[in-house]
Scaffold this motif. Structure first.
Motif, PDB file in Angstrom:
ATOM      1  N   TRP A 172       0.825  -1.201   0.000  1.00 39.47           N
ATOM      2  CA  TRP A 172       0.000   0.000   0.000  1.00 39.47           C
ATOM      3  C   TRP A 172       0.862   1.254   0.000  1.00 39.47           C
ATOM      4  CZ3 TRP A 172      -4.034  -1.723  -1.943  1.00 39.47           C
ATOM      5  CH2 TRP A 172      -4.644  -2.888  -1.515  1.00 39.47           C
ATOM      6  N   VAL A 173       1.987   1.217   0.694  1.00 41.16           N
ATOM      7  CA  VAL A 173       2.902   2.364   0.686  1.00 41.16           C
ATOM      8  C   VAL A 173       3.395   2.612  -0.731  1.00 41.16           C
ATOM      9  CG1 VAL A 173       5.189   3.161   1.430  1.00 41.16           C
ATOM     10  CG2 VAL A 173       3.596   2.197   3.105  1.00 41.16           C
ATOM     11  N   SER A 174       3.800   1.551  -1.407  1.00 40.60           N
ATOM     12  CA  SER A 174       4.286   1.690  -2.789  1.00 40.60           C
ATOM     13  C   SER A 174       3.238   2.316  -3.690  1.00 40.60           C
ATOM     14  CB  SER A 174       4.663   0.324  -3.372  1.00 40.60           C
ATOM     15  OG  SER A 174       5.855  -0.133  -2.845  1.00 40.60           O
ATOM     16  N   LEU A 175       2.005   1.847  -3.569  1.00 46.21           N
ATOM     17  CA  LEU A 175       0.948   2.344  -4.441  1.00 46.21           C
ATOM     18  C   LEU A 175       0.556   3.781  -4.104  1.00 46.21           C
ATOM     19  CD1 LEU A 175      -1.178  -0.908  -4.770  1.00 46.21           C
ATOM     20  CD2 LEU A 175       0.363   0.106  -6.469  1.00 46.21           C
ATOM     21  N   VAL A 176       0.505   4.118  -2.823  1.00 38.61           N
ATOM     22  CA  VAL A 176       0.169   5.493  -2.429  1.00 38.61           C
ATOM     23  C   VAL A 176       1.252   6.453  -2.911  1.00 38.61           C
ATOM     24  CG1 VAL A 176      -0.029   7.064  -0.448  1.00 38.61           C
ATOM     25  CG2 VAL A 176      -1.320   4.923  -0.478  1.00 38.61           C
ATOM     26  N   VAL A 177       2.507   6.110  -2.654  1.00 36.22           N
ATOM     27  CA  VAL A 177       3.602   6.993  -3.070  1.00 36.22           C
ATOM     28  C   VAL A 177       3.639   7.125  -4.589  1.00 36.22           C
ATOM     29  CG1 VAL A 177       6.126   7.258  -3.107  1.00 36.22           C
ATOM     30  CG2 VAL A 177       4.971   6.630  -0.975  1.00 36.22           C
ATOM     31  N   ALA A 197       1.110   6.814  -6.648  1.00 33.71           N
ATOM     32  CA  ALA A 197      -0.045   7.617  -7.061  1.00 33.71           C
ATOM     33  C   ALA A 197       0.225   9.101  -6.827  1.00 33.71           C
ATOM     34  CB  ALA A 197      -1.299   7.181  -6.311  1.00 33.71           C
ATOM     35  N   LEU A 198       0.825   9.433  -5.694  1.00 34.72           N
ATOM     36  CA  LEU A 198       1.079  10.839  -5.370  1.00 34.72           C
ATOM     37  C   LEU A 198       2.248  11.427  -6.166  1.00 34.72           C
ATOM     38  CD1 LEU A 198       0.510  10.814  -1.510  1.00 34.72           C
ATOM     39  CD2 LEU A 198      -0.952  11.837  -3.265  1.00 34.72           C
ATOM     40  N   ALA A 199       3.004  10.584  -6.842  1.00 34.50           N
ATOM     41  CA  ALA A 199       4.111  11.080  -7.661  1.00 34.50           C
ATOM     42  C   ALA A 199       3.593  11.985  -8.776  1.00 34.50           C
ATOM     43  CB  ALA A 199       4.913   9.917  -8.246  1.00 34.50           C
ATOM     44  N   ALA A 200       2.353  11.774  -9.186  1.00 35.33           N
ATOM     45  CA  ALA A 200       1.752  12.589 -10.243  1.00 35.33           C
ATOM     46  C   ALA A 200       1.293  13.950  -9.729  1.00 35.33           C
ATOM     47  CB  ALA A 200       0.578  11.845 -10.868  1.00 35.33           C
ATOM     48  N   GLY A 201       1.210  14.100  -8.415  1.00 34.99           N
ATOM     49  CA  GLY A 201       0.777  15.365  -7.837  1.00 34.99           C
ATOM     50  C   GLY A 201      -0.164  15.138  -6.669  1.00 34.99           C
ATOM     51  N   PRO A 202      -0.515  16.208  -5.951  1.00 33.90           N
ATOM     52  CA  PRO A 202      -1.389  16.087  -4.781  1.00 33.90           C
ATOM     53  C   PRO A 202      -2.735  15.458  -5.139  1.00 33.90           C
ATOM     54  CG  PRO A 202      -0.445  18.288  -4.909  1.00 33.90           C
ATOM     55  CD  PRO A 202      -0.100  17.593  -6.188  1.00 33.90           C
ATOM     56  N   ALA A 239       9.604   8.227  -4.284  1.00 37.72           N
ATOM     57  CA  ALA A 239       8.696   7.927  -5.398  1.00 37.72           C
ATOM     58  C   ALA A 239       9.450   7.499  -6.646  1.00 37.72           C
ATOM     59  CB  ALA A 239       7.810   9.132  -5.699  1.00 37.72           C
ATOM     60  N   LEU A 240      10.624   8.072  -6.870  1.00 37.71           N
ATOM     61  CA  LEU A 240      11.422   7.663  -8.031  1.00 37.71           C
ATOM     62  C   LEU A 240      11.711   6.172  -7.988  1.00 37.71           C
ATOM     63  CD1 LEU A 240      13.983  10.618  -8.122  1.00 37.71           C
ATOM     64  CD2 LEU A 240      12.020  10.257  -9.641  1.00 37.71           C
ATOM     65  N   LEU A 241      12.060   5.684  -6.811  1.00 38.11           N
ATOM     66  CA  LEU A 241      12.390   4.261  -6.666  1.00 38.11           C
ATOM     67  C   LEU A 241      11.141   3.378  -6.737  1.00 38.11           C
ATOM     68  CD1 LEU A 241      14.860   4.657  -3.678  1.00 38.11           C
ATOM     69  CD2 LEU A 241      15.453   4.300  -6.081  1.00 38.11           C
ATOM     70  N   LEU A 242      10.116   3.749  -5.987  1.00 38.26           N
ATOM     71  CA  LEU A 242       8.926   2.904  -5.928  1.00 38.26           C
ATOM     72  C   LEU A 242       8.157   2.895  -7.242  1.00 38.26           C
ATOM     73  CD1 LEU A 242       7.648   3.594  -2.306  1.00 38.26           C
ATOM     74  CD2 LEU A 242       9.097   1.734  -3.154  1.00 38.26           C
ATOM     75  N   THR A 243       8.142   4.008  -7.935  1.00 37.85           N
ATOM     76  CA  THR A 243       7.491   4.056  -9.248  1.00 37.85           C
ATOM     77  C   THR A 243       8.257   3.186 -10.238  1.00 37.85           C
ATOM     78  OG1 THR A 243       6.604   6.245  -8.788  1.00 37.85           O
ATOM     79  CG2 THR A 243       6.692   5.592 -11.097  1.00 37.85           C
ATOM     80  N   ALA A 244       9.583   3.175 -10.121  1.00 40.79           N
ATOM     81  CA  ALA A 244      10.387   2.313 -10.990  1.00 40.79           C
ATOM     82  C   ALA A 244      10.070   0.832 -10.729  1.00 40.79           C
ATOM     83  CB  ALA A 244      11.873   2.584 -10.791  1.00 40.79           C
ATOM     84  N   ASP A 293       6.636   0.152 -12.230  1.00 40.17           N
ATOM     85  CA  ASP A 293       6.766   0.072 -13.688  1.00 40.17           C
ATOM     86  C   ASP A 293       7.415  -1.244 -14.113  1.00 40.17           C
ATOM     87  OD1 ASP A 293       5.615   2.578 -13.845  1.00 40.17           O
ATOM     88  OD2 ASP A 293       7.513   3.634 -14.218  1.00 40.17           O
ATOM     89  N   TRP A 294       8.425  -1.681 -13.347  1.00 39.65           N
ATOM     90  CA  TRP A 294       9.090  -2.954 -13.646  1.00 39.65           C
ATOM     91  C   TRP A 294       8.079  -4.090 -13.557  1.00 39.65           C
ATOM     92  CZ3 TRP A 294       9.667  -7.626 -11.345  1.00 39.65           C
ATOM     93  CH2 TRP A 294      10.600  -8.495 -11.904  1.00 39.65           C
ATOM     94  N   ALA A 295       7.249  -4.102 -12.506  1.00 41.88           N
ATOM     95  CA  ALA A 295       6.251  -5.160 -12.330  1.00 41.88           C
ATOM     96  C   ALA A 295       5.263  -5.173 -13.493  1.00 41.88           C
ATOM     97  CB  ALA A 295       5.517  -4.978 -11.000  1.00 41.88           C
ATOM     98  N   GLU A 296       4.840  -3.994 -13.923  1.00 41.69           N
ATOM     99  CA  GLU A 296       3.892  -3.907 -15.039  1.00 41.69           C
ATOM    100  C   GLU A 296       4.539  -4.348 -16.347  1.00 41.69           C
ATOM    101  OE1 GLU A 296       1.300  -0.193 -13.160  1.00 41.69           O
ATOM    102  OE2 GLU A 296       2.770   0.204 -14.730  1.00 41.69           O
ATOM    103  N   THR A 297       5.802  -4.028 -16.537  1.00 41.26           N
ATOM    104  CA  THR A 297       6.509  -4.363 -17.777  1.00 41.26           C
ATOM    105  C   THR A 297       6.868  -5.847 -17.864  1.00 41.26           C
ATOM    106  OG1 THR A 297       7.453  -2.145 -17.871  1.00 41.26           O
ATOM    107  CG2 THR A 297       8.574  -3.849 -19.158  1.00 41.26           C
ATOM    108  N   HIS A 298       7.219  -6.439 -16.734  1.00 42.04           N
ATOM    109  CA  HIS A 298       7.758  -7.803 -16.756  1.00 42.04           C
ATOM    110  C   HIS A 298       6.813  -8.868 -16.210  1.00 42.04           C
ATOM    111  CE1 HIS A 298      11.674  -6.442 -18.089  1.00 42.04           C
ATOM    112  NE2 HIS A 298      11.576  -5.458 -17.223  1.00 42.04           N
ATOM    113  N   PHE A 299       5.565  -8.511 -15.961  1.00 47.88           N
ATOM    114  CA  PHE A 299       4.667  -9.505 -15.382  1.00 47.88           C
ATOM    115  C   PHE A 299       4.510 -10.735 -16.263  1.00 47.88           C
ATOM    116  CE2 PHE A 299       0.704 -11.694 -14.696  1.00 47.88           C
ATOM    117  CZ  PHE A 299       0.880 -12.065 -13.379  1.00 47.88           C
ATOM    118  N   ASP A 300       4.390 -10.555 -17.565  1.00 47.03           N
ATOM    119  CA  ASP A 300       4.198 -11.708 -18.453  1.00 47.03           C
ATOM    120  C   ASP A 300       5.372 -12.681 -18.349  1.00 47.03           C
ATOM    121  OD1 ASP A 300       1.739 -10.767 -19.321  1.00 47.03           O
ATOM    122  OD2 ASP A 300       2.582  -9.753 -21.068  1.00 47.03           O
TER     123      ASP A 300
END
Length: 136
Positions: free
Chosen positions: A37-42, A44-49, A104-109, A112-119
């Motif tokens: 949940w921390v990863s997802l919240v951070v 999400a907030l990387a895009a702005g408040p 956020a730079l790290l957690l967003t990466a 993104d890695w999970a979304e890119t490499h899930f298959d």
């Protein structure tokens, strides 16, 4: 042996942080920031408040209780700020601090890695499961 001041003891401890040790505060911090949940919240907030309700809609599956606990812990750790605007109804916005933006730079990466490499991961799991089943 000379005694150390509290500041000197803190500086020495900081130089000796070892996240591999369970008692080390950095181990506890890694435990906190590796929470889903921390990863997802951070991320999400990387895009702005965002407002609480916007976060709740964006992060599928998070319960109101868990979202509230996560936001409070991140505010306590200095990762985000909570701004209350007195209005009817009251408006509450959450935004990353500079420290949170860095995280956020790290957690967003990682997200993104999970979304890119899930298959690829899914295929590896299927291969592993098939091989494990044939070994039985």
């Amino acid at each position: 042996m000379a005694t150390m001041t509290a500041v000197q003891r803190r500086e020495r401890a900081r130089a000796e942080y070892d996240a591999f040790l369970k008692a080390c505060p950095t181990n506890q911090l890694l435990d906190r920031i590796s929470d889903k949940w921390v990863s997802l919240v951070v991320s999400a907030l990387a895009a702005g408040p965002m407002r609480y309700s916007d976060l709740a809609r964006k992060i599928a599956g998070v319960s109101p209780k868990m979202l509230t606990q996560t936001l409070r812990s991140l505010e306590r750790d200095g990762i985000l700020t909570r701004t209350v605007t007195p209005s009817v109804p009251v408006r509450v916005d959450y935004a990353l601090t500079e420290l949170g933006g860095n995280l956020a730079l790290l957690l967003t990466a990682v997200k993104d890695w999970a979304e890119t490499h899930f298959d690829e991961v899914h295929a590896a799991r299927e291969r592993y499961d098939a091989e494990s089943a044939s070994d039985e």
